[in-house]
Design a protein around this motif. Structure first.
Motif, short mmCIF file in Angstrom:
data_model
loop_
_atom_site.label_atom_id
_atom_site.label_comp_id
_atom_site.label_asym_id
_atom_site.label_seq_id
_atom_site.Cartn_x
_atom_site.Cartn_y
_atom_site.Cartn_z
N ARG A 58 3.24 2.30 3.78
CA ARG A 58 3.54 3.90 3.88
C ARG A 58 3.59 4.50 5.37
O ARG A 58 4.21 4.85 5.61
CB ARG A 58 3.33 4.65 2.24
N GLN A 59 2.41 3.92 5.90
CA GLN A 59 2.07 4.54 6.80
C GLN A 59 1.19 3.62 7.97
O GLN A 59 -0.35 3.29 6.76
CB GLN A 59 0.97 5.91 6.78
N ILE B 287 0.88 -1.63 -0.59
CA ILE B 287 -0.01 -0.33 -0.19
C ILE B 287 0.62 1.86 -0.09
O ILE B 287 1.82 1.71 0.93
CB ILE B 287 -0.85 -0.23 1.15
N TRP B 288 1.03 1.90 -1.37
CA TRP B 288 1.74 2.87 -1.43
C TRP B 288 1.23 4.24 -0.56
O TRP B 288 2.08 5.10 0.37
CB TRP B 288 1.61 3.92 -2.47
N GLY B 289 0.19 4.25 0.27
CA GLY B 289 -1.18 5.54 1.52
C GLY B 289 -0.46 4.90 2.24
O GLY B 289 0.50 3.85 3.22
N SER B 290 -1.91 5.38 3.38
CA SER B 290 -2.02 4.77 4.50
C SER B 290 -2.52 3.63 4.18
O SER B 290 -4.16 3.49 3.60
CB SER B 290 -2.54 5.99 5.31
N LEU B 291 -2.41 2.27 5.20
CA LEU B 291 -3.20 1.42 5.96
C LEU B 291 -4.07 1.56 7.37
O LEU B 291 -3.68 1.71 8.25
CB LEU B 291 -2.62 0.20 6.45
N ARG B 292 -5.38 1.99 7.17
CA ARG B 292 -6.02 2.37 7.92
C ARG B 292 -6.89 1.24 8.16
O ARG B 292 -7.56 1.50 8.86
CB ARG B 292 -6.97 3.75 7.87
N ARG C 75 6.06 6.11 9.96
CA ARG C 75 6.78 6.00 8.89
C ARG C 75 6.68 4.17 8.60
O ARG C 75 5.88 3.97 8.63
CB ARG C 75 8.20 5.10 10.19
N PRO C 76 7.54 4.23 7.34
CA PRO C 76 6.25 2.79 6.34
C PRO C 76 6.79 1.56 6.98
O PRO C 76 7.65 1.62 8.10
CB PRO C 76 7.64 3.19 4.72
N VAL C 77 6.44 0.90 6.93
CA VAL C 77 6.86 -0.77 8.38
C VAL C 77 6.49 -1.58 7.22
O VAL C 77 5.64 -1.82 6.04
CB VAL C 77 5.31 -0.73 9.08
#
Lengths: 270, 244
Positions: free
Chosen positions: B203-204, B180-185, B230-232
């Protein structure tokens, strides 16, 4: 070329109808022929906010069923030229609407108007889908609050899949309008910031309307708040309409200005 | 004289005598085509009868042809190898070796002066089986937008790449990895068919739930620390989810 714009949110009570009335009024003030359609069949609020509830004779359902002509149902605004509205039915329910009927009405309105604003009902059911189905553009109204943002996210997903444009492989241009924004509470981390909302919804921001006493007052009087050019909310709606027409205006009313002693003593809320 | 034989001296020559004296022979590795007689039964009468029929049909083939007797298909531990060899010889075949897994047959072969080969088919069979067990990997599925509340994306037999974010209430599922290039919510479920070597990259991370090969973790009461910006990478290590 007429543009069909849906004003939608998912969640109820966030200010769709207020925004629809004010943006429509602002567009008409700029000289654009504008019509507002109330899709909230069974509840009927837009005519109240527009202050024309006593002039409703025929409604949207009457036209789709052929009981009345479009010209008979359109209500002309008393304050602004070029502004008309098409009320929803108070007595019928949402099942009375059909896609075919709506398409006929919208196609007829496209001949006469520059902007057709569709005031969507809350929710994600048939009524909301019908209001957005023929839209070219969408204004997603959101409060700075978690559940409202979540519901708006859901609605943007529907705009990407359940509209005619989506079915034809095109996209509905979508923009964000944050209402009831209180910079002071954002400062105290009680409220989500515009940046937070923008990051989650990932659509361009077209306006921020501050929380204002003027909005409730205007709604109760049946005068769209945009007429109150003294109020911050009225000015914010004018800015929003200008941005919607492509003008580049800086965002106002999003930063908390600490009140000085003087204004704290003498300056009440407007 | 010392014999230094190299293993697997295929098509290679091992010189035994490095002195000027010419060597009396050379060892050479190579592949020869040998006919294998795969036996379905140890019944000599039946074998003889069938061999005679075959000989009548193709007499040229059965003229002192070397064969390897293969007992792969036979379940029994012992056979009357001497009788079978005699039957073959009577019908123009010269058994040169046996191929089997049974120890008793191997020892009988050595007693008769025949060579022995281990089962090769076994290994080949298991290799083929492994390949068919492997799922067919399809090209990576790419979603070029944000996955929103109420939406679900599934990449069957493939990796999944989301160029936007995965918002709260959204669910992304892949049989392979998820990136996922953006955030995983929202929720991310990688290795949906049980592949535990896959991971989730984003990325987040502000996820509601992350699952890899059925091992999952919910984060509902989790106050994400500031360094979750930070990216994980989330992966499975010793049966536990590790977030790095």
């Amino acid at each position: 070329m007429a543009k069909v714009v849906v004003i939608t949110s998912g969640k109820g009570g966030v200010g769709k109808t207020t925004s629809c009335a004010s943006i429509g009024t602002a567009l008409a003030m700029q000289g654009h022929r504008t019509v507002l359609i109330d899709f909230d069949v069974g509840l009927r609020n837009l005519d109240l906010v527009m202050g024309c509830e006593r002039r409703v004779v025929y409604d949207l359902i009457n036209i789709t069923t052929g009981e009345a002509k479009l010209s008979q149902a359109l209500i002309r605004d008393k304050r602004v030229d070029n502004l008309y509205m098409l009320p929803a039915s108070q007595t019928r329910d949402k099942d009375a609407l059909t896609f075919e009927g709506i398409e006929l009405v919208i196609n007829e309105l496209k001949q006469e108007f520059d902007f057709i604003l569709c005031d969507s009902p809350a929710g994600i059911e048939r009524g909301a889908v019908m209001a957005m189905y023929f839209a070219d553009e969408a204004i997603v109204v959101t409060n700075p609050e978690v559940s409202s943002v979540r519901d708006s996210d859901r609605i943007i997903g529907l705009l990407d899949s359940k509209t005619r444009r989506a079915e034809q492989g095109e996209s509905v241009r979508t923009c964000l309008l944050v209402t009831r924004y209180d910079p002071e509470r954002v400062e105290h981390a009680d409220m989500m910031s515009v940046q937070d909302i923008e990051e989650i919804l990932a659509i361009p921001l077209s306006g921020v309307i501050p929380e204002s006493q003027a909005v409730l007052r205007a709604s109760n009087q049946g005068i769209p708040v945009v007429h109150d050019s003294e109020s911050d909310a009225g000015q914010a709606y004018m800015d929003m309409a200008a941005r919607f027409l492509g003008e580049d205006r800086p965002m106002r009313f999003i930063d908390f200005e600490r009140k000085g002693l003087f204004s704290r003593m003498f300056g009440g809320r407007r | 004289m010392n014999f230094h034989l190299l293993a697997n001296t295929r098509a290679s020559v091992v010189r035994l005598n490095s002195k000027e004296q010419p060597s009396s022979f050379q060892f050479k590795g190579g592949n020869l085509t040998v006919t294998t007689l795969e036996l379905m039964t140890a019944n000599c009468a039946a074998i003889e009868q069938e061999l005679q029929q075959q000989t009548r049909r193709a007499p040229a083939f059965f003229s002192q042809t070397p064969v390897v007797l293969a007992f792969d298909r036979l379940k029994q531990e012992t056979v009357a190898l001497e009788l079978i060899v005699d039957t073959c010889k009577r019908n123009g075949l010269i058994p040169i070796a046996v191929r089997c897994s049974q120890d008793a047959i191997k020892r009988s072969a050595w007693a008769l002066g025949l060579g022995w080969f281990p089962l090769q088919a076994d290994r080949r069979l298991s290799e083929v089986k492994k390949e068919t067990d492997c799922e067919i990997r399809k090209p990576t599925k790419i979603v070029r937008s944000t996955v929103r509340s109420g939406q679900q994306v599934y990449a069957e037999h493939a990796d999944l790449v989301i160029l936007g974010s995965v918002n709260e209430g959204a669910e992304v599922i892949a049989d392979g990895n998820i990136q996922i290039w953006g955030s995983l919510r929202g929720r991310a479920i990688a290795g949906a068919q049980g592949d535990c070597t896959v991971g989730v990259l984003c990325r987040q991370i502000r996820a509601e739930l992350v699952s890899i090969a059925g091992t999952f973790q919910t984060f509902d009461a989790f106050a994400w620390p500031d360094d979750s910006e930070r990216p994980v990478e989330v992966r499975l290590s010793n049966g536990r989810l590790v977030i790095e």
